[in-house]
Each structure stands twice: as structure tokens, then as C-alpha cells.
Scaffold this active site. Structure first.
Site, PDB file in Angstrom:
ATOM      1  N   TYR A 247      12.703  14.975  10.974  1.00 56.19           N
ATOM      2  CA  TYR A 247      13.949  15.525  10.401  1.00 56.19           C
ATOM      3  C   TYR A 247      14.971  15.792  11.507  1.00 56.19           C
ATOM      4  O   TYR A 247      16.141  15.423  11.394  1.00 56.19           O
ATOM      5  CB  TYR A 247      13.631  16.807   9.618  1.00 56.19           C
ATOM      6  CG  TYR A 247      14.836  17.448   8.953  1.00 56.19           C
ATOM      7  CD1 TYR A 247      15.330  16.967   7.749  1.00 56.19           C
ATOM      8  CD2 TYR A 247      15.476  18.554   9.526  1.00 56.19           C
ATOM      9  CE1 TYR A 247      16.438  17.559   7.128  1.00 56.19           C
ATOM     10  CE2 TYR A 247      16.575  19.146   8.923  1.00 56.19           C
ATOM     11  CZ  TYR A 247      17.058  18.644   7.721  1.00 56.19           C
ATOM     12  OH  TYR A 247      18.149  19.240   7.117  1.00 56.19           O
TER      13      TYR A 247
ATOM     14  N   SER B 210      22.584  19.387  10.636  1.00 54.46           N
ATOM     15  CA  SER B 210      21.797  20.614  10.464  1.00 54.46           C
ATOM     16  C   SER B 210      21.728  21.298  11.830  1.00 54.46           C
ATOM     17  O   SER B 210      21.957  20.641  12.851  1.00 54.46           O
ATOM     18  CB  SER B 210      20.392  20.213  10.018  1.00 54.46           C
ATOM     19  OG  SER B 210      19.500  21.287  10.118  1.00 54.46           O
TER      20      SER B 210
HETATM   21  N1  LIG Z   1      19.412  23.837   2.693  1.00 52.56           N
HETATM   22  C1  LIG Z   1      19.398  24.018   3.993  1.00 52.56           C
HETATM   23  O1  LIG Z   1      18.896  25.047   4.491  1.00 52.56           O
HETATM   24  C2  LIG Z   1      19.999  22.981   4.903  1.00 52.56           C
HETATM   25  C3  LIG Z   1      20.146  23.307   6.264  1.00 52.56           C
HETATM   26  C4  LIG Z   1      20.683  22.361   7.113  1.00 52.56           C
HETATM   27  C5  LIG Z   1      21.088  21.137   6.640  1.00 52.56           C
HETATM   28  N2  LIG Z   1      20.951  20.838   5.319  1.00 52.56           N
HETATM   29  C6  LIG Z   1      21.370  19.506   4.866  1.00 52.56           C
HETATM   30  O2  LIG Z   1      22.365  19.650   3.868  1.00 52.56           O
HETATM   31  C7  LIG Z   1      22.263  18.597   2.911  1.00 52.56           C
HETATM   32  C8  LIG Z   1      22.168  19.184   1.513  1.00 52.56           C
HETATM   33  O3  LIG Z   1      21.056  20.049   1.478  1.00 52.56           O
HETATM   34  P1  LIG Z   1      20.684  20.903   0.186  1.00 52.56           P
HETATM   35  O4  LIG Z   1      19.875  22.039   0.682  1.00 52.56           O
HETATM   36  O5  LIG Z   1      21.880  21.139  -0.629  1.00 52.56           O
HETATM   37  O6  LIG Z   1      19.696  19.862  -0.553  1.00 52.56           O
HETATM   38  P2  LIG Z   1      19.128  19.878  -2.050  1.00 52.56           P
HETATM   39  O7  LIG Z   1      17.705  19.473  -1.956  1.00 52.56           O
HETATM   40  O8  LIG Z   1      19.468  21.132  -2.753  1.00 52.56           O
HETATM   41  O9  LIG Z   1      19.960  18.696  -2.721  1.00 52.56           O
HETATM   42  C9  LIG Z   1      19.893  17.399  -2.209  1.00 52.56           C
HETATM   43  C10 LIG Z   1      20.364  16.424  -3.271  1.00 52.56           C
HETATM   44  O10 LIG Z   1      20.271  15.120  -2.696  1.00 52.56           O
HETATM   45  C11 LIG Z   1      19.723  14.244  -3.667  1.00 52.56           C
HETATM   46  N3  LIG Z   1      19.071  13.097  -3.023  1.00 52.56           N
HETATM   47  C12 LIG Z   1      17.904  13.102  -2.313  1.00 52.56           C
HETATM   48  N4  LIG Z   1      17.601  11.851  -1.942  1.00 52.56           N
HETATM   49  C13 LIG Z   1      18.596  11.051  -2.406  1.00 52.56           C
HETATM   50  C14 LIG Z   1      18.823   9.647  -2.350  1.00 52.56           C
HETATM   51  N5  LIG Z   1      17.960   8.824  -1.750  1.00 52.56           N
HETATM   52  N6  LIG Z   1      19.951   9.159  -2.930  1.00 52.56           N
HETATM   53  C15 LIG Z   1      20.832   9.980  -3.564  1.00 52.56           C
HETATM   54  N7  LIG Z   1      20.641  11.313  -3.659  1.00 52.56           N
HETATM   55  C16 LIG Z   1      19.530  11.836  -3.101  1.00 52.56           C
HETATM   56  C17 LIG Z   1      18.729  15.106  -4.440  1.00 52.56           C
HETATM   57  O11 LIG Z   1      18.421  14.557  -5.714  1.00 52.56           O
HETATM   58  C18 LIG Z   1      19.482  16.427  -4.517  1.00 52.56           C
HETATM   59  O12 LIG Z   1      20.268  16.516  -5.674  1.00 52.56           O
HETATM   60  C19 LIG Z   1      21.056  17.776   3.323  1.00 52.56           C
HETATM   61  O13 LIG Z   1      21.481  16.667   4.076  1.00 52.56           O
HETATM   62  C20 LIG Z   1      20.265  18.718   4.194  1.00 52.56           C
HETATM   63  O14 LIG Z   1      19.460  18.041   5.133  1.00 52.56           O
HETATM   64  C21 LIG Z   1      20.415  21.740   4.454  1.00 52.56           C
END
Ligand SMILES: NC(=O)c1ccc[n+]([C@@H]2O[C@H](COP(=O)([O-])OP(=O)(O)OC[C@H]3O[C@@H](n4cnc5c(N)ncnc54)[C@H](O)[C@@H]3O)[C@@H](O)[C@H]2O)c1
Length: 312
Positions: free
Chosen positions: A199, A186
């Protein structure tokens, strides 16, 4: 006994070898710098047809989009998520388009389940060639409002799970000398941000783990390892993971939709790019800002007023 003239010749020889090695190192360094710059414009996207791509967190957000888009490109996709229904929806969606997908309900923090399901995947589908460690969670509030359980879970999902995934899939990649590991860090893995202390720690760790593993494989195989790494640093993707974000010039830095974020990630993976920020220019901006004293960079941060408000 060695003659003084022999010693002198040995010294001359060693000095000459060192000079040649220094010239070679400098030449190779600059060759690779130029190649690296050119690669930004010339790198081709390699085909993923026939690849087996495993995506964790495939039930929602970027994970779902990654699974769909990899399948559209002809890969066989293996979807893992803790949420059975959402994961099933992703698999159904892919299959409804006549593409190949398999779904498994897995909590990636559960090492035994990860290893057990990893074996199942090998039998049912085959050796995973592209692993996307995407699953993540992001509670956002003051450090002292985070509970012990919350802090542990953030690290279990965002960081430790990567080790269990490596344990399950890396040995086959090493044996086949073929594989690509993509990890979602991130921008919070490059910058310390308020309300995101655990985080940020968990995402800085992802960066270090990816870099160290890549280096370990490179050096232990004397540069022969064909296992590639792509670490992704998104700023703000509109998936609902980040409950709210405050920024003074919202139009300058809008949230990216998950479809285009996934497309950028896949393109970077196919081109073999090692670090990708979304949007892309943040990688260079971060590098430039790191050159200046921290206090000076903070003046810019204060001007932009960009921060993640507390969810409490
Ligand atoms: N959305 C953002 O703005 C953003 C920014 C920077 C980084 N990220 C990173 O990108 C990745 C994806 O983010 P997103 O926004 O698509 O998330 P999201 O919340 O839309 O989806 C995350 C998915 O991970 C699954 N999950 C959570 N815990 C789990 C576990 N213990 N085992 C298996 N599955 C699990 C959830 O059920 C969900 O389907 C994450 O690692 C997040 O930290 C996101």
C-alpha cells in the site's frame, strides 16, 4: 580571425549575462517563496460552478462526500465506482437535492472500460475539467502474508488506474489548456508503515506520478500549462477502509470524518494548493522530521506508538 580583444569582450558579456541570470533566479526564487507563504492565508477558493467533476470511488467514503459537496457547489458530478449499487445511491442522493449527477459502473483497473466510458462521458456530459482519482483499497498485514494477487491488485487500483484515467481525460484538458487533477495518496505515501508495504509503495508512487506529470506539463509548455494538480495525504479518515489503527494519544490525533476530509480536499483544490495533508500540520511535521537522521525520527514514532495493526 577574431581579435583577442573580441574574445575578451565576449567573455565579459557572457559573465555579465550569467550574473544577471543568477540575480534574476535568486530574486524570483525568494519572491515565489514569500508568495507561497502568503498564499496559505490569502488564496481565494475559485468557483466550481459549471465545472464537470469526475470522482472515482464515488460510492463510498470520501469519494461519496466529494461528489455530494462538489454538486452542492454547483458542479456537474460524474460518479464512477466498481460497486453499482453504492454508486447509484450517491447519484440518487445528489439528484434528490436537485443537483446534477451522472453515474457509471467502472472498474478503474480495466483500461479498455475506462477509455470506453471516458468517451461516453464526453458525449453524455462534456469534457471533464476536474478529475479526482480517489478509488483505493488497503489490505493491511505483513508483507509475506500478502498474496501475489493482492499485491498486483493494490497497484492496479491505487496506482496504475491513474494512468488509464490520464489517458482518457488528459488529452482534452491539454487541448483546452484547462483542468485540475486531484489524487488521493495517503500519509502512507510519505512514511513507510508496517503492515502496509505494498500500500505504501502504491501511494508513494501516486505522489511521484502527480509531481512528475505536473513538471512535465510545466516544462513542455514553458510554464503556460493551466492544468493544476492537488495531491492529498490523509492520515486517518473514518470510512472503514482502515480496519483498525493503534495510536497511544488517540485524542491528539483522532480519525477525521469523511465529510470534513472531503471539504478540506475541495477547498485545497479550489485554492490551487498542490499538497494537502489531513490534518494539515502533518505536511510541515513530515518535512521537519525528514531533516533529521532517520533513527532520530524513529524515536518519536516509537513514543507515539502509531501503527496499523494486521487484519489477519
Ligand atoms: N480512509 C482513510 O483513512 C484513508 C487514509 C489515507 C488515504 N486514503 C485514500 O483515500 C481514498 C478513498 O478512501 P476511502 O477511505 O474513502 O475508501 P472507501 O473504501 O470508503 O471507498 C472507496 C471506494 O472506491 C471504490 N473502488 C474500489 N476499487 C475500485 C475499482 N477497482 N474501480 C472503481 N472503484 C473502486 C469502492 O467501491 C468504494 O466505493 C483511497 O484512495 C484511500 O487509499 C484513505
Amino acid at each position: 580571425m577574431a581579435e583577442p580583444s573580441d574574445n575578451f569582450l565576449t567573455i565579459i558579456y557572457n559573465v555579465l549575462c550569467l550574473i544577471v541570470e543568477i540575480i534574476y533566479t535568486i530574486g524570483k526564487f525568494w519572491y515565489l517563496v514569500i508568495e507561497g507563504f502568503l498564499q496559505v492565508f490569502t488564496a481565494q477558493e475559485r468557483s466550481v460552478k459549471g465545472d464537470i467533476v469526475l470522482v472515482t470511488g464515488a460510492g463510498h467514503g470520501m469519494g461519496r462526500q466529494l461528489a455530494i459537496q462538489y454538486a452542492d457547489l454547483g458542479a456537474t458530478v460524474v460518479c464512477w465506482d466498481i460497486n453499482e449499487q453504492l454508486n447509484l445511491d450517491t447519484v440518487k442522493l445528489i439528484k434528490s437535492k436537485g443537483k446534477k449527477a451522472y453515474g457509471y459502473t467502472v472498474d478503474v483497473t480495466n483500461r479498455e472500460k475506462v477509455l470506453e466510458t471516458g468517451n461516453k462521458v464526453l458525449k453524455d456530459v462534456g469534457a471533464v475539467t476536474i478529475l479526482v482519482n480517489n478509488a483505493g483499497i488497503m489490505p493491511q498485514h505483513d508483507l509475506l502474508k500478502h498474496t501475489e494477487n493482492e499485491i498486483r491488485t493494490i497497484f492496479e487500483v491505487n496506482t496504475l488506474a491513474h494512468f488509464w484515467m490520464f489517458e482518457a481525460f488528459l488529452p482534452k484538458m491539454i487541448a483546452n489548456n484547462n483542468g485540475h487533477i486531484v489524487a488521493l495518496s495517503s500519509m502512507a505515501g510519505m512514511l513507510g508503515l508496517r503492515n502496509l508495504v505494498p500500500y505504501c509503495g502504491s501511494k508513494f508512487a501516486v505522489r511521484g506520478i502527480q509531481e512528475a506529470l505536473s513538471e512535465e506539463l510545466r516544462t513542455s509548455t514553458k510554464g503556460k500549462s493551466q492544468i493544476k494538480f492537488t495531491t492529498v495525504f490523509p492520515y486517518m479518515v473514518d470510512t472503514g477502509l482502515c480496519k483498525s489503527m493503534s495510536i497511544r494519544f488517540e485524542k491528539l490525533m483522532p480519525a477525521v470524518d469523511p465529510e470534513s476530509a472531503a471539504a478540506s480536499i475541495i477547498s485545497a483544490q479550489r485554492k490551487g494548493i498542490e499538497e494537502l495533508t489531513i490534518p494539515r500540520h502533518l505536511l510541515h511535521l513530515n518535512r521537519v522530521l525528514r531533516v533529521f537522521p532517520n533513527k532520530a525520527s524513529k524515536v518519536l514514532a516509537d513514543f507515539l506508538e502509531a501503527y496499523v495493526p494486521s487484519d489477519k
